[in-house]
Scaffold this active site. Structure first.
Site, PDB file in Angstrom:
ATOM      1  N   GLU A   1      -2.600  -0.821  -1.863  1.00 19.25           N
ATOM      2  CA  GLU A   1      -1.716  -1.669  -1.713  1.00 19.25           C
ATOM      3  C   GLU A   1      -0.353  -1.729  -2.064  1.00 19.25           C
ATOM      4  O   GLU A   1      -0.424  -1.460  -3.570  1.00 19.25           O
ATOM      5  CB  GLU A   1      -2.513  -3.177  -1.459  1.00 19.25           C
ATOM      6  CG  GLU A   1      -1.518  -4.137  -1.173  1.00 19.25           C
ATOM      7  CD  GLU A   1      -2.426  -5.604  -1.474  1.00 19.25           C
ATOM      8  OE1 GLU A   1      -3.522  -5.585  -1.408  1.00 19.25           O
ATOM      9  OE2 GLU A   1      -1.581  -6.588  -1.538  1.00 19.25           O
TER      10      GLU A   1
ATOM     11  N   GLU B   1      -7.604 -10.380   3.799  1.00 17.33           N
ATOM     12  CA  GLU B   1      -7.659 -10.860   2.596  1.00 17.33           C
ATOM     13  C   GLU B   1      -8.174 -12.388   2.386  1.00 17.33           C
ATOM     14  O   GLU B   1      -7.805 -13.097   3.039  1.00 17.33           O
ATOM     15  CB  GLU B   1      -6.197 -10.809   1.778  1.00 17.33           C
ATOM     16  CG  GLU B   1      -6.575 -11.318   0.384  1.00 17.33           C
ATOM     17  CD  GLU B   1      -5.182 -11.055  -0.389  1.00 17.33           C
ATOM     18  OE1 GLU B   1      -4.212 -11.224   0.128  1.00 17.33           O
ATOM     19  OE2 GLU B   1      -5.120 -11.050  -1.837  1.00 17.33           O
TER      20      GLU B   1
ATOM     21  N   TRP C   1       7.828  -6.778 -10.278  1.00 14.90           N
ATOM     22  CA  TRP C   1       6.472  -7.689 -10.733  1.00 14.90           C
ATOM     23  C   TRP C   1       5.250  -7.190  -9.754  1.00 14.90           C
ATOM     24  O   TRP C   1       5.397  -7.359  -8.594  1.00 14.90           O
ATOM     25  CB  TRP C   1       6.708  -9.240 -10.872  1.00 14.90           C
ATOM     26  CG  TRP C   1       5.186  -9.803 -11.061  1.00 14.90           C
ATOM     27  CD1 TRP C   1       4.808  -9.751 -12.275  1.00 14.90           C
ATOM     28  CD2 TRP C   1       4.566 -10.493 -10.320  1.00 14.90           C
ATOM     29  NE1 TRP C   1       3.624 -10.190 -12.185  1.00 14.90           N
ATOM     30  CE2 TRP C   1       3.406 -10.860 -10.941  1.00 14.90           C
ATOM     31  CE3 TRP C   1       4.789 -10.892  -8.807  1.00 14.90           C
ATOM     32  CZ2 TRP C   1       2.568 -11.585 -10.212  1.00 14.90           C
ATOM     33  CZ3 TRP C   1       3.788 -11.878  -8.249  1.00 14.90           C
ATOM     34  CH2 TRP C   1       2.682 -12.218  -9.002  1.00 14.90           C
TER      35      TRP C   1
ATOM     36  N   ARG D   1     -11.644  -6.050  -3.717  1.00 13.10           N
ATOM     37  CA  ARG D   1     -10.533  -5.543  -4.316  1.00 13.10           C
ATOM     38  C   ARG D   1     -10.824  -5.399  -5.844  1.00 13.10           C
ATOM     39  O   ARG D   1     -11.421  -6.515  -6.233  1.00 13.10           O
ATOM     40  CB  ARG D   1      -9.302  -6.377  -4.029  1.00 13.10           C
ATOM     41  CG  ARG D   1      -7.951  -5.980  -4.490  1.00 13.10           C
ATOM     42  CD  ARG D   1      -6.972  -6.782  -4.164  1.00 13.10           C
ATOM     43  NE  ARG D   1      -6.442  -7.850  -5.296  1.00 13.10           N
ATOM     44  CZ  ARG D   1      -5.239  -8.219  -5.643  1.00 13.10           C
ATOM     45  NH1 ARG D   1      -4.368  -8.297  -4.642  1.00 13.10           N
ATOM     46  NH2 ARG D   1      -5.178  -9.052  -6.724  1.00 13.10           N
TER      47      ARG D   1
ATOM     48  N   GLU E   1       2.905  -7.510   2.650  1.00 12.27           N
ATOM     49  CA  GLU E   1       2.929  -9.056   2.418  1.00 12.27           C
ATOM     50  C   GLU E   1       4.200  -9.731   2.257  1.00 12.27           C
ATOM     51  O   GLU E   1       4.172 -11.078   2.410  1.00 12.27           O
ATOM     52  CB  GLU E   1       1.718  -9.131   1.140  1.00 12.27           C
ATOM     53  CG  GLU E   1       2.403  -8.739  -0.045  1.00 12.27           C
ATOM     54  CD  GLU E   1       1.514  -9.018  -1.377  1.00 12.27           C
ATOM     55  OE1 GLU E   1       0.214  -8.830  -1.179  1.00 12.27           O
ATOM     56  OE2 GLU E   1       1.844  -9.431  -2.447  1.00 12.27           O
TER      57      GLU E   1
ATOM     58  N   ASP F   1      -4.651  -3.057  -5.576  1.00  9.32           N
ATOM     59  CA  ASP F   1      -3.326  -3.645  -5.358  1.00  9.32           C
ATOM     60  C   ASP F   1      -2.428  -3.242  -6.697  1.00  9.32           C
ATOM     61  O   ASP F   1      -2.758  -3.284  -7.583  1.00  9.32           O
ATOM     62  CB  ASP F   1      -3.358  -5.135  -5.322  1.00  9.32           C
ATOM     63  CG  ASP F   1      -1.920  -5.703  -4.688  1.00  9.32           C
ATOM     64  OD1 ASP F   1      -0.901  -4.983  -4.719  1.00  9.32           O
ATOM     65  OD2 ASP F   1      -1.825  -6.802  -4.600  1.00  9.32           O
TER      66      ASP F   1
ATOM     67  N   HIS G   1       0.731  -3.652  -6.236  1.00  9.61           N
ATOM     68  CA  HIS G   1       2.047  -4.424  -6.364  1.00  9.61           C
ATOM     69  C   HIS G   1       3.511  -4.047  -6.634  1.00  9.61           C
ATOM     70  O   HIS G   1       4.159  -4.600  -7.732  1.00  9.61           O
ATOM     71  CB  HIS G   1       1.734  -5.712  -7.644  1.00  9.61           C
ATOM     72  CG  HIS G   1       1.863  -7.049  -7.163  1.00  9.61           C
ATOM     73  ND1 HIS G   1       2.804  -7.757  -7.875  1.00  9.61           N
ATOM     74  CD2 HIS G   1       1.517  -7.962  -6.433  1.00  9.61           C
ATOM     75  CE1 HIS G   1       2.829  -9.014  -7.203  1.00  9.61           C
ATOM     76  NE2 HIS G   1       1.794  -8.899  -6.392  1.00  9.61           N
TER      77      HIS G   1
HETATM   78  C1  CS2 Z   1      -1.103 -10.521  -4.059  1.00 12.75           C
HETATM   79  C2  CS2 Z   1      -0.408 -11.784  -4.273  1.00 12.75           C
HETATM   80  O1  CS2 Z   1      -2.745 -11.263  -2.560  1.00 12.75           O
HETATM   81  C3  CS2 Z   1      -2.000 -10.053  -3.062  1.00 12.75           C
HETATM   82  O2  CS2 Z   1      -2.424  -9.280  -2.494  1.00 12.75           O
HETATM   83  O3  CS2 Z   1      -0.058  -9.483  -4.099  1.00 12.75           O
HETATM   84  O4  CS2 Z   1      -1.599 -12.458  -4.822  1.00 12.75           O
HETATM   85  C4  CS2 Z   1       0.885 -12.062  -4.426  1.00 12.75           C
HETATM   86  O5  CS2 Z   1       1.212 -11.659  -5.568  1.00 12.75           O
HETATM   87  C5  CS2 Z   1       1.294 -13.529  -4.058  1.00 12.75           C
HETATM   88  O6  CS2 Z   1       0.888 -14.106  -2.782  1.00 12.75           O
HETATM   89  C6  CS2 Z   1       2.608 -13.963  -4.493  1.00 12.75           C
HETATM   90  O7  CS2 Z   1       3.042 -15.269  -4.056  1.00 12.75           O
HETATM   91 MG    MG Z   2      -0.825  -7.779  -2.750  1.00 15.02          MG
END
Ligand code: CS2
Ligand code: MG
Length: 402
Positions: free
Chosen positions: A236, A339, A402, A147, A262, A210, A212
């Site tokens: 993602e 992951e 976020w 990633r 997730e 990602d 997010h």
């Molecule tokens: C993230 C996470 O791993 C990922 O893809 O999106 O790091 C996520 O931000 C955290 O698990 C939040 O607790």
């Molecule tokens: Mg993520």
């Protein structure tokens, strides 16, 4: 095989973890991860104050019945706190069942469907030049999938870019840190990052990214389209997924595969995304989606629609969750990717485990059960520390995902 004790253990070996340990009258123990990053004590209380007393005296072998008892019996269904608590009980009971049977849990799930679990690591750095070095580091370690996250010029900090390269930790303060975001700057920057990475590493390496939850559907469509020449394995969380219809719009504009899930707590969160084939990978994992029993159900539904697994495996999911995830990953027919963010040595010492990494794959333990435990004495040396995830604002101050 009656349950005689169930203990909730909160520990902070560098970051917070909540673990449930169940003990049976014949001396077997099982562990389940109950960590919900930034809201840990809510799950600890749910278990301690509402679940434990109902577990004492129950038959530990009745995993499905206990799952239904906790889900239907709460009356208030679903939600991350409830589903994480149920997951902890479920995972601990699978651990006990494996130990009682003298088999690793993946054997009880049907046995191996593959030789190892392909994992992806996190290459991240402030600049593109630096991230190329990070990708090379993962390739040298044997990773087949990486990633890639970089800083965005003009933004002071960006999700997924950390000081410590191997142990990313976003929950960095007791009151949320405030980040600033610009979609315009991000969309202008990101395709160039992947052009450089693909150019440097060639077509064989699997690349992921990602987003997010930060884009609108049409912005996500534009990002996916602009990344098509670099053949990513997935983007993602391109958009917040509460409005699942919105994924149709992204699909109309790009063939870049999409991974979501997730933050999902159960099958009802992903039903439309799966049955309308709006995603390619479902990222739910054991600890937040109702344990091994319920995640297996999600993956089986996904298999019918050619959606593969891509379970979340950030550092806030403890080695107990990772152990459980690997037993499922090795057994299910529709595994995609797992992951794998490494834990610190302090965390690894608190949670002795038998899974191991070799040549880009993780291998579940062959010990009976899940092959993981918690060292309760060591855990007691690391008291809980309040830690919250950041919040995010646009440049004009508007609160953003976020
Ligand atoms: C993230 C996470 O791993 C990922 O893809 O999106 O790091 C996520 O931000 C955290 O698990 C939040 O607790
Ligand atoms: Mg993520």
């Amino acid at each position: 095989m009656k349950i005689v004790d169930a203990r909730v253990i909160v520990t902070c070996p560098g970051r917070n973890f909540v673990t449930l340990k169940i003990v049976t009258d014949d001396g077997l123990t099982g562990v389940g991860d109950a960590t919900l990053n930034g809201r840990e004590l809510a799950v600890a209380s749910y278990l301690r104050d509402h679940v434990v007393r109902a577990l004492i005296g129950r038959d530990a072998s009745r995993i499905e019945d206990t799952w239904q008892y906790l889900y239907k019996g709460a009356y208030w269904r679903r939600g991350p706190v409830t589903m994480t608590a149920i997951a902890a009980v479920d995972t601990a009971l699978w651990d006990i069942k494996g130990k009682a049977a003298g088999m690793p849990v993946y054997q009880l799930l049907g046995g191996r469907s593959r030789e190892g679990v392909t994992v992806y690591g996190h290459a991240n750095a402030e600049t593109v030049d630096e991230v190329l070095v990070e990708v090379a580091r993962y390739v040298d370690l044997g990773y087949k999938a990486v990633r890639v996250q970089t800083g965005v010029p003009g933004l002071a900090s960006t999700y997924g870019v950390s000081g410590d390269k191997m142990f990313y930790e976003p929950a960095d303060a007791s009151v949320p840190t405030e980040n600033v975001w610009s979609t315009e700057r991000y969309l202008a920057h990101t395709p160039g990052v992947f052009a450089r990475v693909r150019d440097e590493f060639g077509p064989g390496l699997r690349l992921l990214h990602d987003v997010h939850h930060r884009l609108t559907p049409i912005e996500a469509g534009r990002l996916g389209k602009s990344l098509e020449p670099y053949a990513l394995t997935w983007i993602e969380d391109p958009t917040p997924a509460e409005l699942q219809d919105s994924l149709r719009l992204i699909r109309q504009h790009t063939t870049t595969p999409i991974a979501i899930g997730e933050i999902f707590s159960g099958v009802w969160d992903c039903q439309q995304l799966i049955t309308e084939q709006l995603i390619d990978y479902i990222r739910a994992t054991v600890v937040h989606a109702g344990g091994i029993t319920h995640l297996r159900r999600i993956f089986d539904l996904a298999a019918l629609y050619q959606v593969r697994s891509g379970s979340h495996g950030a550092t806030d999911l403890s080695p107990v969750c990772m152990s459980a995830a690997l037993h499922l990953d090795i057994a299910i027919p529709n595994f995609g990717l797992q992951e794998y963010m490494r834990h610190t040595p302090e965390t690894d010492a608190v949670f002795p485990h038998g899974y191991h990494f070799a040549d880009g794959y993780l291998h579940p333990s062959d010990e009976p059960g899940l092959g993981v435990d918690i060292d309760e004495e060591l855990a007691a040396q690391y008291p809980y520390r309040a830690a919250a995830l950041p919040v995010n604002r646009l440049e004009d101050g508007t609160l953003h995902s976020w």
